[in-house]
Design a protein around this motif. Structure first.
Motif, mmCIF file in Angstrom:
data_model
loop_
_atom_site.group_PDB
_atom_site.id
_atom_site.type_symbol
_atom_site.label_atom_id
_atom_site.label_comp_id
_atom_site.label_asym_id
_atom_site.label_seq_id
_atom_site.Cartn_x
_atom_site.Cartn_y
_atom_site.Cartn_z
ATOM 1 N N ALA A 1 0.818 -1.211 0.000
ATOM 2 C CA ALA A 1 0.000 0.000 0.000
ATOM 3 C C ALA A 1 0.854 1.265 0.000
ATOM 4 N N GLY A 2 2.180 1.111 0.172
ATOM 5 C CA GLY A 2 3.084 2.253 0.145
ATOM 6 C C GLY A 2 3.430 2.811 1.502
ATOM 7 N N ALA A 3 3.120 2.090 2.577
ATOM 8 C CA ALA A 3 3.424 2.586 3.922
ATOM 9 C C ALA A 3 4.932 2.663 4.118
ATOM 10 N N MET A 4 5.378 3.784 4.674
ATOM 11 C CA MET A 4 6.795 3.998 4.928
ATOM 12 C C MET A 4 7.166 3.384 6.274
ATOM 13 N N ALA A 5 8.298 2.686 6.302
ATOM 14 C CA ALA A 5 8.793 2.114 7.557
ATOM 15 C C ALA A 5 9.651 3.147 8.270
ATOM 16 N N MET A 6 9.527 3.222 9.583
ATOM 17 C CA MET A 6 10.304 4.164 10.377
ATOM 18 C C MET A 6 11.705 3.625 10.596
ATOM 19 N N PHE A 7 12.669 4.538 10.613
ATOM 20 C CA PHE A 7 14.087 4.186 10.690
ATOM 21 C C PHE A 7 14.400 3.340 11.915
ATOM 22 N N GLY A 8 15.114 2.236 11.692
ATOM 23 C CA GLY A 8 15.643 1.441 12.796
ATOM 24 C C GLY A 8 14.638 0.554 13.490
ATOM 25 N N GLU A 9 13.398 0.519 13.006
ATOM 26 C CA GLU A 9 12.380 -0.252 13.683
ATOM 27 C C GLU A 9 12.248 -1.658 13.064
ATOM 28 N N LYS A 10 11.940 -2.634 13.908
ATOM 29 C CA LYS A 10 11.623 -3.977 13.440
ATOM 30 C C LYS A 10 10.120 -4.196 13.608
ATOM 31 N N TYR A 11 9.510 -4.828 12.636
ATOM 32 C CA TYR A 11 8.062 -4.934 12.625
ATOM 33 C C TYR A 11 7.612 -6.391 12.646
ATOM 34 N N PRO A 12 6.506 -6.665 13.351
ATOM 35 C CA PRO A 12 5.933 -8.019 13.344
ATOM 36 C C PRO A 12 5.143 -8.242 12.063
ATOM 37 N N ASP A 13 4.551 -9.404 11.960
ATOM 38 C CA ASP A 13 3.756 -9.708 10.764
ATOM 39 C C ASP A 13 2.525 -8.821 10.675
ATOM 40 N N ARG A 14 1.933 -8.488 11.832
ATOM 41 C CA ARG A 14 0.789 -7.570 11.865
ATOM 42 C C ARG A 14 1.290 -6.210 12.325
ATOM 43 N N VAL A 15 1.011 -5.162 11.532
ATOM 44 C CA VAL A 15 1.572 -3.845 11.826
ATOM 45 C C VAL A 15 0.462 -2.808 11.909
ATOM 46 N N ARG A 16 0.800 -1.721 12.560
ATOM 47 C CA ARG A 16 -0.126 -0.605 12.723
ATOM 48 C C ARG A 16 0.239 0.466 11.694
ATOM 49 N N VAL A 17 -0.711 0.828 10.868
ATOM 50 C CA VAL A 17 -0.479 1.804 9.807
ATOM 51 C C VAL A 17 -1.195 3.102 10.177
ATOM 52 N N VAL A 18 -0.452 4.198 10.196
ATOM 53 C CA VAL A 18 -1.006 5.511 10.537
ATOM 54 C C VAL A 18 -1.143 6.321 9.254
ATOM 55 N N GLN A 19 -2.371 6.810 9.017
ATOM 56 C CA GLN A 19 -2.650 7.558 7.794
ATOM 57 C C GLN A 19 -3.045 8.990 8.135
ATOM 58 N N MET A 20 -2.464 9.942 7.379
ATOM 59 C CA MET A 20 -2.835 11.354 7.497
ATOM 60 C C MET A 20 -2.970 11.885 6.084
ATOM 61 N N GLY A 21 -4.204 12.142 5.680
ATOM 62 C CA GLY A 21 -4.401 12.578 4.303
ATOM 63 C C GLY A 21 -3.898 11.534 3.332
ATOM 64 N N SER A 22 -4.086 10.276 3.641
ATOM 65 C CA SER A 22 -3.576 9.168 2.829
ATOM 66 C C SER A 22 -4.020 9.336 1.382
ATOM 67 N N PRO A 23 -3.125 9.071 0.411
ATOM 68 C CA PRO A 23 -1.799 8.458 0.592
ATOM 69 C C PRO A 23 -0.661 9.450 0.825
ATOM 70 N N TRP A 24 -0.990 10.718 1.135
ATOM 71 C CA TRP A 24 0.077 11.715 1.314
ATOM 72 C C TRP A 24 1.037 11.304 2.430
ATOM 73 N N SER A 25 0.468 10.890 3.581
ATOM 74 C CA SER A 25 1.295 10.396 4.679
ATOM 75 C C SER A 25 0.742 9.044 5.112
ATOM 76 N N LEU A 26 1.555 8.005 4.878
ATOM 77 C CA LEU A 26 1.147 6.637 5.191
ATOM 78 C C LEU A 26 2.377 5.919 5.739
ATOM 79 N N GLU A 27 2.374 5.650 7.043
ATOM 80 C CA GLU A 27 3.581 5.103 7.669
ATOM 81 C C GLU A 27 3.243 3.991 8.649
ATOM 82 N N LEU A 28 4.183 3.047 8.784
ATOM 83 C CA LEU A 28 4.115 2.055 9.849
ATOM 84 C C LEU A 28 4.570 2.729 11.130
ATOM 85 N N CYS A 29 3.738 2.675 12.157
ATOM 86 C CA CYS A 29 4.112 3.384 13.385
ATOM 87 C C CYS A 29 3.295 2.874 14.561
ATOM 88 N N GLY A 30 3.978 2.641 15.656
ATOM 89 C CA GLY A 30 3.288 2.220 16.869
ATOM 90 C C GLY A 30 3.104 3.343 17.865
#
Length: 887
Positions: free
Chosen positions: A645-674
């Motif tokens: 979907a184009g979600a950006m991964a945050m620097f230095g983070e390791k992610y599980p199989d299920r992730v939390r995606v934060v959207q702001m004006g998607s798809p303008w800002s779409l990131e994996l973030c906890g």
């Protein structure tokens, strides 16, 4: 040869022999075992140990390095420096011992006009590992006399980085500096006379468990036999430049020279002063290079090293008698010296100077405050009849006010006191022990994680903080010093594990929550929240009231204001990232971030600095996204789906199989973030960009204030603008034009004044000519002049010389009542007679307590002793008399 020319010669030599020229890595390098790059081979380590395939068979580099283990020895010896440049040629399974030795011998002994360093082969000695008969024979084959090759043990002739990685036997190259530096007998006899300039490492082994220089374990052989060499650029420079030590080379000496001038000292007269001046020369350059690579002064790790270097330099100048700010005088000199080889020091100068000068201001304030405490301690000590300042007082000055112990010792000596250094060192050790314990408690990574894993085995800590700020919970464990304990009492600081918690643990660049944990008669202040092992949240708490014990029922309560400000800052970080990718380009991806209430910083990949217009555009685009009140939503997705979907991964983070995606004006800002976020972007309020800088090769950093902190920033700027407008009696919108006109008027006035002053000064030239004296066949004008600028003094001297005609004539002028300046000018006929301005100015300035130099026709200099002016003119007259008597 200048240092930059030596560097270029080395790189050119190996490039012509098939080596790829590899640019220096930044001093801050992505290697968890190193604080800074400390050797030229560090960037090539993955190739040597086989983790990555080298893109070339052979390479050459000039690598920036910093070593701080010997910081206390800086200035005391010819060899110790913090920043240095390591020249190196490398082979990755290509040539081995024979090639390395042949290349080294050719480069070191070839004449300079043929691309070598031009050392006399008779002055060269080498060492090899005791049983390395192969290297011994190869040195003999290139022409090295057997008596100039010495066998040494593993302590001297086996090299590794001091941390796990590649290593192997080595062969070192030494230059005999001559009998005036020590006894004969090669490096075994004296390493001051026989100075090491180059180390050829024959890498064959992969080391683990490195405990010391000679104590390590060998994991096995490296995949290939490699060559890793390191030649000290500064050492080669001072040998080729005929200097006594590395501090006197062309890239360092001008800083020392200026420092001596500021202090009114003459280098070479007093050993203690010389050591301090060398500390200044080294540390100013080292600080410059660290700041150029993005390091800022701080209290931990790299930042602490930089802070220590800058403060040691300032302290050294203070001990030399200079109490005014000095970095603004010294850093620009170092910048101009180093930018020839390292252009980034000029490119990043705005940030470097801001950081350095602010650090000096801070340190000067702490010195002022600390001096008052010192005076109280001295008075108390004397009133008690003691002559020793207590270790407790010395430690307070160091710990609270940043006083280096050397400064305390110096000030105590001035008061006729000594310092209890033993007690001071004991307190320092206690502090270091506490710091290590705190680090272990906070991060859980410096001690065994067994305790945390046992607690984790009892179940995962459920995080409720996305939906609530207050959660009833049960105490599952209390940890003190890495061990589970049954209880904790008031005043103690311990770690608490709860069954569930609303507290956000530091991660993803977001700082930890603050708040309280309460129960029946219990009150705990939450100081920090971490995840020492996956799935377990650990709260560092200070027990205020009651007794804490396992199984207790509590309420965990997050500080609502702190959390809201954290949400603002973290959400603003996402908007800044999106704005950068939109305006700078898709390559501007995150390389690191940190946010806390009221502040965020964001590091991103970019080789170009952001222009002022682009900075304003990024700030404006972020504010536009806030104004548009974009909805903020979160979705749990499979990791692969999120990436698709184009979600950006945050620097230095390791992610599980299920992730939390934060959207702001998607798809303008779409990131994996906890992290925690606002529900609509308008809740962020305001952002204000406060900085943009380089933190390393290809990495830029932007910094923002957020929310109320941003409002306060804008309010302060508005007040400043209004205050300036009121002072200049103009409207705020007309302020820029008003200031520009004033600057033009001031520049014109200064130009007019300078022209008038020059005209007035030149009008006096005739009077000087009228007072000229004839000494034999030479005309001499030797006089003191009223206080004038050195440039004007030079203009006057050339004017007088022009009026004296073509006959042999010398003009010597001295001006200044505080820091005297001197100029000598000679006619062509005088120079033919042996009277050269450069020679005369040197003897004249020596009488002024300074130095001078220049060309045979015109030379200038200065000093620190205005009383020496008559003597300075007298020595010039004596030189003229000696020549005049022969004509």
């Amino acid at each position: 040869m200048k240092t930059a020319d030596i560097r270029r010669t080395y790189l050119d030599f190996f490039e012509k022999r098939g080596h790829t020229v590899v640019p220096s890595a930044p001093l801050v390098y992505n290697d968890p075992t190193l604080l800074f790059v400390n050797a030229g081979m560090v960037p090539f380590k993955p190739y040597f140990i086989g983790d990555e395939v080298a893109p070339f068979d052979r390479a050459v580099s000039s690598q920036k390095c910093v070593r701080t283990l010997d910081i206390e020895e800086v200035g005391k010896t010819t060899r110790h420096g913090t920043f240095f440049q390591m020249l190196g040629n490398f082979s990755f399974g290509d040539y081995f011992k024979e090639g390395a030795i042949e290349y080294a011998w050719e480069l070191v002994t070839s004449p300079q006009d043929q691309g070598g360093f031009g050392f006399d082969g008779d002055r060269i000695w080498t060492t090899v590992l005791t049983d390395d008969d192969e290297a011994f024979a190869m040195w003999r084959a290139v022409g090295m006399p057997a008596e100039h090759i010495q066998r040494r043990g593993i302590k001297d002739n086996y090299w590794h980085m001091g941390v796990p990685g590649p290593g192997g036997p080595c062969s070192e190259i030494y230059i005999d500096r001559g009998p005036q530096y020590g006894p004969d007998g090669g490096p075994e006899a004296d390493e001051d006379r026989f100075l090491e300039i180059w180390n050829l490492v024959f890498q064959t082994q992969d080391l683990i468990g490195v405990r010391s220089k000679t104590d390590f374990d060998v994991a096995g052989d490296l995949p290939k036999k490699n060559i890793d060499t390191g030649a000290g650029l500064e050492r080669i420079a001072y040998l080729l430049q005929g200097k006594q030590n590395m501090y006197e080379i062309d890239e360092v000496w001008p800083v020392i020279e200026r420092a001596a001038e500021l202090a009114g000292k003459t280098y070479g007269k007093d050993h203690g002063d010389d050591v301090r001046l060398r500390v200044v020369g080294d540390h100013v350059r080292s600080g410059l290079m660290l700041m150029s690579d993005g390091v800022s002064p701080g209290n931990e790790a790299r930042g602490y090293v930089l802070r220590r270097l800058l403060r040691r330099a300032i302290r050294a100048m203070r001990l030399l008698g200079v109490h005014d700010p000095v970095l603004s005088e010294l850093l620009p000199i170092s910048r101009d010296l180093m930018k020839v080889s390292w252009p980034d020091v000029a490119t990043n100068w705005a940030r470097i100077s801001d950081v350095a000068y602010a650090e000096e201001d801070t340190f000067r304030r702490t010195l002022t405050a600390g001096t008052q405490i010192f005076d109280v301690a001295v008075r108390r000590t004397k009133e008690s009849g003691q002559d020793t300042l207590s270790g407790t007082d010395a430690f307070q000055l160091h710990d609270t006010y940043g006083f280096p112990i050397d400064l305390t010792l110096e000030m105590a000596e001035e008061q006729g006191l000594t310092v209890d250094r033993k007690a001071f060192q004991s307190l320092m050790q206690e502090q270091r022990d506490r710091a290590k314990a705190d680090a272990r408690a906070k991060k859980g990574g410096m001690v065994s994680t067994d305790t945390y894993r046992e607690l984790r085995a009892g179940g995962e800590t459920a995080f409720t903080g996305y939906d609530e700020l207050v959660t009833p919970s049960i105490v599952r464990g209390v940890v003190r010093d890495g061990r589970v304990v049954p209880e904790a009492r008031p005043g103690e600081t311990v770690e608490v594990v709860l069954a569930e918690t609303p507290f956000y643990a530091e991660s993803g660049g977001q700082d930890a929550d603050l708040g309280i944990i309460t129960g029946d008669g219990l009150h705990l202040d939450v100081l920090d929240v971490q995840r020492p092992v996956p799935g377990l949240v650990v709260h560092t708490v200070r027990v205020g009231e009651g007794e804490l014990h396992t199984g207790q029922t509590v309420d965990a309560r997050v500080d609502a204001d702190h959390r809201f400000s954290s949400r603002q800052a973290h959400s603003a970080t996402h908007l800044v990232h999106a704005a950068l990718r939109e305006l700078v380009g898709p390559s501007a991806v995150q390389a690191g971030s940190y946010n806390k209430p009221g502040y965020l910083r964001f590091d991103f990949n970019s080789t170009q600095a952001l222009s002022k217009d682009l900075q304003q555009a990024i700030e404006g685009r972020t504010m536009e996204a806030i104004h548009d009140d974009l909805g903020v939503s979160t979705t749990m997705m499979n990791l692969d789906d999120a990436k698709q979907a184009g979600a950006m991964a945050m620097f230095g983070e390791k992610y599980p199989d299920r992730v939390r995606v934060v959207q702001m004006g998607s798809p303008w800002s779409l990131e994996l973030c906890g992290g925690t976020h606002v529900s609509h972007t308008s809740q962020i309020g305001l952002v204000a960009m406060t900085g943009e800088s380089s933190i390393g090769s290809g990495i830029r950093r932007v910094e923002f204030l957020v929310g109320s902190q941003a409002f306060d920033h804008f309010a302060a700027e508005r007040q400043l603008v209004q205050g300036l407008a009121d002072s200049l009696r103009t409207q705020p919108e007309q302020l820029a034009d008003r200031v520009a006109r004033m600057a033009e008027q001031l520049k014109a006035a200064e130009k007019e004044i300078a022209a008038y002053r020059a005209k007035e000064l030149l009008a006096t030239a005739g009077a000087f000519v009228d007072r000229a004296v004839r000494i034999g066949g030479v005309t001499l004008v030797a006089e003191t002049v009223a206080e004038v600028a050195p440039a004007d003094l030079r203009t006057l001297a050339t004017e007088i010389r022009g009026r004296l005609g073509e006959n042999p004539a010398v003009v010597a002028l001295v001006s200044g009542t505080q820091k005297p300046a001197a100029v000598v000018a000679t006619t062509a006929a005088a120079r033919e007679a042996g009277l050269r301005a450069g020679d005369l100015i040197r003897v004249a300035c020596a009488e002024l307590g300074g130095k001078g130099g220049g060309k045979p026709d015109l030379a200038q200099g200065g000093g620190t002793d205005p009383a020496g002016a008559p003597r300075a003119l007298a020595v010039v007259k004596a030189a003229v008399e000696k020549v005049g008597a022969t004509r």
